[in-house]
Design a protein around this motif. Structure first.
Motif, short mmCIF file in Angstrom:
data_model
loop_
_atom_site.label_atom_id
_atom_site.label_comp_id
_atom_site.label_asym_id
_atom_site.label_seq_id
_atom_site.Cartn_x
_atom_site.Cartn_y
_atom_site.Cartn_z
N LYS A 28 -6.45 2.81 -0.62
CA LYS A 28 -6.65 4.07 0.11
C LYS A 28 -5.84 5.23 -0.48
O LYS A 28 -5.37 6.11 0.22
CB LYS A 28 -6.31 3.90 1.59
CG LYS A 28 -7.13 2.81 2.26
CD LYS A 28 -6.75 2.66 3.72
CE LYS A 28 -7.53 1.52 4.34
NZ LYS A 28 -7.17 1.29 5.73
N ALA A 29 -5.69 5.21 -1.80
CA ALA A 29 -4.88 6.23 -2.49
C ALA A 29 -5.47 7.63 -2.34
O ALA A 29 -4.76 8.62 -2.49
CB ALA A 29 -4.74 5.88 -3.97
N ASP A 30 -6.75 7.72 -2.00
CA ASP A 30 -7.40 9.02 -1.85
C ASP A 30 -6.97 9.73 -0.56
O ASP A 30 -7.22 10.93 -0.40
CB ASP A 30 -8.92 8.87 -1.85
CG ASP A 30 -9.41 7.95 -0.74
OD1 ASP A 30 -8.89 6.81 -0.66
OD2 ASP A 30 -10.30 8.35 0.04
N LEU A 31 -6.30 9.02 0.34
CA LEU A 31 -5.92 9.61 1.63
C LEU A 31 -4.57 10.30 1.62
O LEU A 31 -4.18 10.90 2.63
CB LEU A 31 -5.92 8.53 2.73
CG LEU A 31 -7.27 7.83 2.98
CD1 LEU A 31 -7.11 6.78 4.07
CD2 LEU A 31 -8.32 8.86 3.37
N GLU A 35 2.89 12.97 -3.91
CA GLU A 35 4.26 12.76 -3.45
C GLU A 35 4.35 11.54 -2.52
O GLU A 35 5.24 10.70 -2.66
CB GLU A 35 4.76 14.02 -2.73
CG GLU A 35 6.24 13.99 -2.42
CD GLU A 35 6.70 15.31 -1.81
OE1 GLU A 35 7.31 15.24 -0.73
OE2 GLU A 35 6.44 16.36 -2.42
N LEU A 36 3.43 11.44 -1.58
CA LEU A 36 3.43 10.30 -0.66
C LEU A 36 3.07 9.01 -1.41
O LEU A 36 3.64 7.94 -1.12
CB LEU A 36 2.47 10.54 0.51
CG LEU A 36 2.52 9.50 1.63
CD1 LEU A 36 3.93 9.30 2.15
CD2 LEU A 36 1.60 9.91 2.77
N LEU A 37 2.17 9.09 -2.36
CA LEU A 37 1.81 7.92 -3.16
C LEU A 37 3.03 7.39 -3.91
O LEU A 37 3.24 6.18 -4.00
CB LEU A 37 0.68 8.27 -4.14
CG LEU A 37 0.09 7.11 -4.93
CD1 LEU A 37 -0.47 6.03 -4.01
CD2 LEU A 37 -1.00 7.61 -5.85
N GLU A 54 7.76 -8.82 -9.02
CA GLU A 54 8.74 -7.78 -9.33
C GLU A 54 8.37 -6.97 -10.58
O GLU A 54 8.51 -5.76 -10.60
CB GLU A 54 10.13 -8.39 -9.50
CG GLU A 54 11.21 -7.36 -9.71
CD GLU A 54 12.60 -7.96 -9.62
OE1 GLU A 54 13.45 -7.36 -8.96
OE2 GLU A 54 12.82 -9.04 -10.22
N SER A 55 7.87 -7.63 -11.61
CA SER A 55 7.51 -6.93 -12.85
C SER A 55 6.01 -6.74 -12.99
O SER A 55 5.53 -6.35 -14.06
CB SER A 55 8.00 -7.72 -14.06
OG SER A 55 9.37 -8.00 -13.95
N ALA A 56 5.28 -7.02 -11.93
CA ALA A 56 3.81 -6.94 -11.99
C ALA A 56 3.34 -5.50 -12.13
O ALA A 56 4.00 -4.58 -11.65
CB ALA A 56 3.21 -7.56 -10.73
N PRO A 57 2.19 -5.32 -12.76
CA PRO A 57 1.64 -3.97 -12.84
C PRO A 57 1.27 -3.46 -11.44
O PRO A 57 0.93 -4.26 -10.56
CB PRO A 57 0.39 -4.13 -13.71
CG PRO A 57 0.11 -5.58 -13.76
CD PRO A 57 1.36 -6.32 -13.42
N LYS A 58 1.36 -2.15 -11.26
CA LYS A 58 0.97 -1.51 -9.99
C LYS A 58 -0.21 -0.59 -10.28
O LYS A 58 -0.20 0.15 -11.26
CB LYS A 58 2.11 -0.67 -9.43
CG LYS A 58 3.15 -1.45 -8.70
CD LYS A 58 4.11 -0.57 -7.95
CE LYS A 58 4.97 0.30 -8.80
NZ LYS A 58 5.85 -0.32 -9.73
N VAL A 59 -1.21 -0.66 -9.40
CA VAL A 59 -2.40 0.17 -9.56
C VAL A 59 -2.75 0.76 -8.20
O VAL A 59 -2.86 0.03 -7.22
CB VAL A 59 -3.60 -0.63 -10.10
CG1 VAL A 59 -4.80 0.27 -10.31
CG2 VAL A 59 -3.25 -1.34 -11.40
N ALA A 60 -2.91 2.08 -8.16
CA ALA A 60 -3.37 2.74 -6.94
C ALA A 60 -4.88 2.93 -7.05
O ALA A 60 -5.38 3.38 -8.08
CB ALA A 60 -2.68 4.09 -6.78
N THR A 65 -13.54 6.90 -3.63
CA THR A 65 -13.77 7.73 -4.82
C THR A 65 -13.93 6.90 -6.10
O THR A 65 -14.42 7.41 -7.10
CB THR A 65 -12.59 8.70 -5.03
OG1 THR A 65 -11.42 7.94 -5.39
CG2 THR A 65 -12.34 9.54 -3.80
N GLY A 66 -13.49 5.64 -6.06
CA GLY A 66 -13.55 4.80 -7.26
C GLY A 66 -12.34 4.98 -8.16
O GLY A 66 -12.23 4.30 -9.18
N ALA A 67 -11.43 5.86 -7.79
CA ALA A 67 -10.23 6.10 -8.61
C ALA A 67 -9.42 4.81 -8.73
O ALA A 67 -9.20 4.10 -7.76
CB ALA A 67 -9.39 7.20 -7.98
#
Length: 194
Positions: A28-31, A35-37, A54-60, A65-67
């Motif tokens: 729900k990164a589109d919401l 700054e909040l993200l 801990e070292s895993a990749p992070k993806v928003a 939107t498909g982002a």
């Protein structure tokens, strides 16, 4: 919305199962604004600190939107390429999650082969019952094959049993390979939240 209770439960389950690879996905990164993200990412870092993530990749991502979805697919592919194949040398075990009859074929069961391999014409036993069946046909992801191996989603066409004898929760394995027991030796890992 922060880390939800269901996420905490699933995270605990992953740790109990010994999962060693993963990706932190912020939905729900589109919401929210950038700054909040960023604050949510910091909270996620704090939540997974000291764990297998801990070292895993992070993806928003945003399903609206498909982002981020392409980045997530790339990370999944990247991790999948590094994982070792399932061990096929262990004893065949296929937990049944579905059983049904298919016109012209008879009994069919589906499940994920968690160990070993199965081949057509192989004799199997359904545990804990003492039902014996012969593998007439195998499908993996909708394609007919002669052998299925550990880790594959598998459908088996069985001869010698009817679909109503097979039930979710049974396990197919080699005949007489396992013995039902009433005694289990285990290590109990109690979660702090329990």
């Amino acid at each position: 919305e922060s880390v939800m209770p269901q996420t905490r439960e699933h995270f605990d389950i992953c740790r109990l199962l010994g999962v060693s690879h993963g990706i932190v996905v912020i939905t729900k990164a589109d919401l929210v604004d950038a700054e909040l993200l960023e604050l949510v990412e910091l909270e996620a870092d704090e939540f997974v600190a000291g764990s297998f993530l801990e070292s895993a990749p992070k993806v928003a991502v945003s399903s609206i939107t498909g982002a981020g979805l392409d980045a997530l697919k790339a990370e999944i592919a990247k991790i999948a390429r590094t994982l070792p194949p399932k061990d096929t040398s262990r004893h065949l075990r296929l937990p049944v999650d579905r059983a049904f009859a298919m016109k012209g074929f008879g009994a069919v069961v589906t499940g994920t082969l968690i160990a070993g391999k199965v081949r057509t014409e192989q004799e199997l036993q359904a545990y804990p019952a003492e039902l014996r069946a012969r593998v007439r046909g195998i499908q993996v992801h909708g394609k007919s094959v002669t052998t299925a191996t550990a880790g594959q989603r598998t459908a088996l066409n069985l001869g010698g049993v009817s679909h109503d004898q097979m039930h979710r929760g049974m396990v197919l394995a080699e005949p007489a390979r396992f013995t039902p027991t009433k005694l289990v030796d285990c290590v109990l890992d109690l979660l702090p939240s329990a």
